[in-house]
Design a protein around this motif. Structure first.
Motif, PDB file in Angstrom:
ATOM      1  N   GLN A  16       0.853  -1.169   0.000  1.00 46.20           N
ATOM      2  CA  GLN A  16       0.000   0.000   0.000  1.00 46.20           C
ATOM      3  C   GLN A  16       0.900   1.233   0.000  1.00 46.20           C
ATOM      4  N   HIS A  47     -13.565 -13.024  -4.685  1.00 50.73           N
ATOM      5  CA  HIS A  47     -13.773 -11.664  -5.174  1.00 50.73           C
ATOM      6  C   HIS A  47     -13.273 -11.540  -6.608  1.00 50.73           C
ATOM      7  N   SER A  48     -13.863 -10.610  -7.340  1.00 43.77           N
ATOM      8  CA  SER A  48     -13.324 -10.213  -8.640  1.00 43.77           C
ATOM      9  C   SER A  48     -12.010  -9.499  -8.334  1.00 43.77           C
ATOM     10  N   GLY A  54     -11.264  -5.416  -9.386  1.00 42.99           N
ATOM     11  CA  GLY A  54     -12.189  -4.516  -8.701  1.00 42.99           C
ATOM     12  C   GLY A  54     -12.010  -4.533  -7.198  1.00 42.99           C
ATOM     13  N   PHE A  55     -11.828  -5.713  -6.637  1.00 47.26           N
ATOM     14  CA  PHE A  55     -11.669  -5.847  -5.191  1.00 47.26           C
ATOM     15  C   PHE A  55     -10.416  -5.122  -4.696  1.00 47.26           C
ATOM     16  N   ARG A  82      -8.629  -2.781  -6.154  1.00 47.22           N
ATOM     17  CA  ARG A  82      -8.713  -1.331  -6.363  1.00 47.22           C
ATOM     18  C   ARG A  82      -9.600  -0.685  -5.304  1.00 47.22           C
ATOM     19  N   ARG A  83     -10.718  -1.336  -4.997  1.00 43.44           N
ATOM     20  CA  ARG A  83     -11.662  -0.793  -4.015  1.00 43.44           C
ATOM     21  C   ARG A  83     -11.115  -0.886  -2.590  1.00 43.44           C
ATOM     22  N   GLU A  84     -10.607  -2.042  -2.196  1.00 40.68           N
ATOM     23  CA  GLU A  84     -10.200  -2.256  -0.805  1.00 40.68           C
ATOM     24  C   GLU A  84      -8.805  -1.731  -0.463  1.00 40.68           C
ATOM     25  N   TYR A  85      -7.873  -1.832  -1.409  1.00 42.74           N
ATOM     26  CA  TYR A  85      -6.479  -1.466  -1.118  1.00 42.74           C
ATOM     27  C   TYR A  85      -5.963  -0.306  -1.963  1.00 42.74           C
ATOM     28  N   ARG A  86      -6.765   0.152  -2.916  1.00 35.88           N
ATOM     29  CA  ARG A  86      -6.390   1.241  -3.799  1.00 35.88           C
ATOM     30  C   ARG A  86      -5.108   0.929  -4.571  1.00 35.88           C
ATOM     31  N   ASP A 106      -3.482  -1.658  -8.084  1.00 36.98           N
ATOM     32  CA  ASP A 106      -3.702  -2.557  -9.215  1.00 36.98           C
ATOM     33  C   ASP A 106      -3.023  -3.882  -8.876  1.00 36.98           C
TER      34      ASP A 106
END
Length: 158
Positions: free
Chosen positions: A45, A87-88, A91-92, A94-98, A100
């Motif tokens: 992160q 999870h996908s 998307g997961f 990017r959403r949860e950990y910001r 790629d």
């Protein structure tokens, strides 16, 4: 009964027989049970509690998962509860950990094993790459790990 109804009924029965954990009859913890050796950093992160140099020193360290505890570095998670979800991947992450997740080489969808400990612990999430390789999240870093055999050596590929 026509064929469409039979297939619908069969699909419903399979769905009802599959546990809510998504493990198709498998205990969520059994996916990650064993002794794993850190092989490197998969990603991190933006803000972490350790430097990259400190994390590089963990290569070769053991990540040990048993039904009674999870241990890594000087930390121990007692009486872990394992929860398996899928999870996908893109998307997961990017959403949860910001971030790629391309560098982590995870399958899509990815299997996540959440580890809930008796006391708060930074040992929290494992992502399954395959039967012999995982990526686990620890203090802001995603660490690659390889499953070790009984003698503490990487398992041979057949």
């Amino acid at each position: 009964m026509n064929m469409a109804r039979i297939l619908t009924l069969a699909a419903l029965l399979v769905a009802l027989a599959t546990p809510a954990t998504g493990g198709a009859g498998m205990d969520a913890g059994s996916v990650v049970l064993g002794r794993w050796a850190v092989t490197g950093t998969a990603d991190a992160q933006e803000t972490t509690s350790l430097s990259s140099d400190d994390v590089d020193k963990l290569v070769g360290a053991n990540f040990v998962v048993t039904p009674e505890s999870v241990q890594f570095a000087d930390e121990k998670c007692d009486k872990p509860v394992f929860k398996l979800t899928r999870h996908s991947t893109a998307g997961f992450f990017r959403r949860e950990y910001r971030l790629d997740p391309r560098n982590m080489r995870l399958p899509d969808p990815v299997t996540e094993v959440a580890i809930v400990c008796l006391a708060p612990s930074p040992i929290s999430f494992v992502y399954v790459r395959d039967k012999r390789h995982i990526v686990f999240f620890w203090r802001g870093f995603f660490l690659n790990a390889e499953k070790l055999g009984e003698k503490g050596l990487p398992r041979k590929v057949h």
